[in-house]
Design a protein around this motif. Structure first.
Motif, short mmCIF file in Angstrom:
data_model
loop_
_atom_site.label_atom_id
_atom_site.label_comp_id
_atom_site.label_asym_id
_atom_site.label_seq_id
_atom_site.Cartn_x
_atom_site.Cartn_y
_atom_site.Cartn_z
N ALA A 46 0.83 -1.20 0.00
CA ALA A 46 0.00 0.00 0.00
C ALA A 46 0.87 1.26 0.00
O ALA A 46 0.58 2.22 -0.71
N GLY A 47 1.94 1.26 0.77
CA GLY A 47 2.86 2.39 0.78
C GLY A 47 3.54 2.59 -0.56
O GLY A 47 3.69 3.72 -1.03
N PHE A 48 3.94 1.49 -1.18
CA PHE A 48 4.58 1.57 -2.50
C PHE A 48 3.61 2.15 -3.53
O PHE A 48 3.99 3.02 -4.31
N VAL A 49 2.37 1.70 -3.53
CA VAL A 49 1.37 2.22 -4.46
C VAL A 49 1.13 3.70 -4.19
O VAL A 49 1.01 4.50 -5.13
N GLY A 50 1.07 4.09 -2.91
CA GLY A 50 0.88 5.50 -2.57
C GLY A 50 2.02 6.37 -3.07
O GLY A 50 1.80 7.47 -3.59
N ILE A 51 3.25 5.91 -2.95
CA ILE A 51 4.41 6.66 -3.42
C ILE A 51 4.40 6.78 -4.94
O ILE A 51 4.65 7.86 -5.49
N ILE A 52 4.08 5.69 -5.62
CA ILE A 52 4.05 5.71 -7.08
C ILE A 52 2.96 6.66 -7.60
O ILE A 52 3.19 7.45 -8.51
N THR A 53 1.77 6.61 -7.00
CA THR A 53 0.69 7.50 -7.47
C THR A 53 1.03 8.97 -7.20
O THR A 53 0.70 9.83 -8.02
N LYS A 54 1.67 9.27 -6.10
CA LYS A 54 2.05 10.65 -5.80
C LYS A 54 3.10 11.14 -6.81
O LYS A 54 3.06 12.28 -7.26
N ALA A 55 4.04 10.25 -7.16
CA ALA A 55 5.06 10.64 -8.14
C ALA A 55 4.44 10.86 -9.52
O ALA A 55 4.85 11.77 -10.24
N VAL A 56 3.47 10.05 -9.89
CA VAL A 56 2.83 10.19 -11.20
C VAL A 56 2.00 11.47 -11.26
O VAL A 56 1.96 12.15 -12.27
N ARG A 57 1.33 11.81 -10.17
CA ARG A 57 0.48 13.00 -10.13
C ARG A 57 1.29 14.30 -10.25
O ARG A 57 0.79 15.30 -10.75
N LYS A 58 2.54 14.30 -9.78
CA LYS A 58 3.35 15.52 -9.81
C LYS A 58 3.83 15.84 -11.21
O LYS A 58 4.32 16.93 -11.45
N ARG A 59 3.72 14.93 -12.13
CA ARG A 59 4.17 15.20 -13.52
C ARG A 59 3.24 16.09 -14.24
O ARG A 59 2.14 16.26 -14.13
#
Length: 59
Positions: A46-59
């Motif tokens: 869940a933490g990994f998915v949260g980090i990935i989605t936050k990184a994708v949203r910042k683009r």
């Protein structure tokens, strides 16, 4: 009405705890040596998915 983005970390962690809670209620006491790694792996995922989605949203 303003919509907000889905918080995937909270959603997945909540679903994990609900699933573990249902497991404890519906079945005899599960072995903690099995449930602890499932909990830790699930929260890590869940933490990994949260980090990935936050990184994708910042683009």
């Amino acid at each position: 009405m303003r919509r907000h983005r889905t918080d995937w970390l909270s959603l997945l962690a909540g679903l994990l705890f609900i699933g573990i809670g249902v497991r404890f209620v519906t079945a005899p006491m599960p072995d903690m040596m099995v449930m602890a790694p499932i909990l830790i792996f699930g929260l890590g995922l869940a933490g990994f998915v949260g980090i990935i989605t936050k990184a994708v949203r910042k683009r």
